[in-house]
Structure formats: C-alpha cells, structure tokens
Design a protein around this motif. Structure first.
Motif, PDB file in Angstrom:
ATOM      1  N   GLU A 163       0.795  -1.220   0.000  1.00  0.00           N
ATOM      2  CA  GLU A 163       0.000   0.000   0.000  1.00  0.00           C
ATOM      3  C   GLU A 163       0.830   1.273   0.000  1.00  0.00           C
ATOM      4  OE1 GLU A 163      -2.608  -0.170   3.309  1.00  0.00           O
ATOM      5  OE2 GLU A 163      -3.845  -1.738   2.441  1.00  0.00           O
ATOM      6  N   GLY A 164       2.044   1.221   0.424  1.00  0.00           N
ATOM      7  CA  GLY A 164       2.839   2.436   0.532  1.00  0.00           C
ATOM      8  C   GLY A 164       2.611   3.104   1.872  1.00  0.00           C
ATOM      9  N   SER A 165       3.219   4.230   2.042  1.00  0.00           N
ATOM     10  CA  SER A 165       3.104   4.911   3.338  1.00  0.00           C
ATOM     11  C   SER A 165       1.740   5.591   3.468  1.00  0.00           C
ATOM     12  CB  SER A 165       4.207   5.943   3.489  1.00  0.00           C
ATOM     13  OG  SER A 165       3.985   7.021   2.613  1.00  0.00           O
ATOM     14  N   ARG A 166       1.336   5.801   4.696  1.00  0.00           N
ATOM     15  CA  ARG A 166       0.047   6.448   4.967  1.00  0.00           C
ATOM     16  C   ARG A 166       0.036   7.886   4.458  1.00  0.00           C
ATOM     17  NH1 ARG A 166      -4.456   5.822   8.081  1.00  0.00           N
ATOM     18  NH2 ARG A 166      -5.308   7.698   9.034  1.00  0.00           N
ATOM     19  N   LEU A 167       1.151   8.578   4.588  1.00  0.00           N
ATOM     20  CA  LEU A 167       1.240   9.958   4.126  1.00  0.00           C
ATOM     21  C   LEU A 167       1.024  10.035   2.617  1.00  0.00           C
ATOM     22  CD1 LEU A 167       1.863  12.935   4.784  1.00  0.00           C
ATOM     23  CD2 LEU A 167       4.257  12.395   4.365  1.00  0.00           C
ATOM     24  N   LYS A 168       1.645   9.137   1.878  1.00  0.00           N
ATOM     25  CA  LYS A 168       1.506   9.138   0.428  1.00  0.00           C
ATOM     26  C   LYS A 168       0.074   8.825   0.014  1.00  0.00           C
ATOM     27  CE  LYS A 168       3.379   7.176  -3.771  1.00  0.00           C
ATOM     28  NZ  LYS A 168       4.286   6.202  -4.364  1.00  0.00           N
ATOM     29  N   ARG A 169      -0.554   7.875   0.695  1.00  0.00           N
ATOM     30  CA  ARG A 169      -1.948   7.547   0.379  1.00  0.00           C
ATOM     31  C   ARG A 169      -2.865   8.719   0.682  1.00  0.00           C
ATOM     32  NH1 ARG A 169      -3.409   2.751   3.782  1.00  0.00           N
ATOM     33  NH2 ARG A 169      -1.591   3.404   4.936  1.00  0.00           N
ATOM     34  N   THR A 170      -2.595   9.436   1.770  1.00  0.00           N
ATOM     35  CA  THR A 170      -3.429  10.579   2.132  1.00  0.00           C
ATOM     36  C   THR A 170      -3.266  11.709   1.122  1.00  0.00           C
ATOM     37  OG1 THR A 170      -3.257  10.014   4.466  1.00  0.00           O
ATOM     38  CG2 THR A 170      -3.923  12.255   3.940  1.00  0.00           C
TER      39      THR A 170
END
Length: 82
Positions: free
Chosen positions: A11-18
């Motif tokens: 999924e990748g990092s949470r920051l990037k998804r946000t």
C-alpha cells in the motif's frame, strides 16, 4: 482442499496515500476557493484601496474562507452521514 494464492499489493506509506487521495485533493480545492472568496468578500465590502487594507485583516478573511471550505468538505452531512 486447494486455496488460491492471496495477491496483496503493497500500500505504501500512509502519508503518500493521504496526499494522493481524491478526498484530500477536493478538500484543498475547497479551501483554496474559500480563501479566494474570503478575500473577494473582504475587498468588495470594505471599499478601500489595496494599499490601505492591513495584511492581517486580509489573512483573517482568507482563514475564515478556508475554514468554510474545510468544513463543507469534511462535515458529516457532506459525507452522507446526516
């Protein structure tokens, strides 16, 4: 019994998804529009030249407009939870 292999994508990092989510982009757009409308409202209701308007007053109006944009996109009713 045979099971299918589970295909999980990282999924990748949470920051990037946000930062790449559609909701975040819509919120930033609404806040930007709110800033512009807050500035326009202050400018046209004061009736003064740009040189005589204090910068803090402009920033206050833009902050209020940005708050309205943030509220309109993140309120429970905007997300269908009224």
């Amino acid at each position: 019994m045979q099971f299918k292999p589970l295909k999980i994508k990282p999924e990748g990092s949470r920051l990037k998804r946000t930062l790449t989510s559609a909701h975040f982009k819509r919120t930033l757009l609404a806040m930007g529009v709110g800033c512009v409308l807050g500035f326009a409202f202050y400018y046209f209701t004061e009736g003064r030249a740009m040189e005589s308007i204090p910068g803090t007053e402009i920033l206050k109006s833009m902050a209020v407009g940005a708050f309205f944009g943030l509220f309109l996109t993140n309120s429970p009713c905007a997300r269908g939870r009224c």
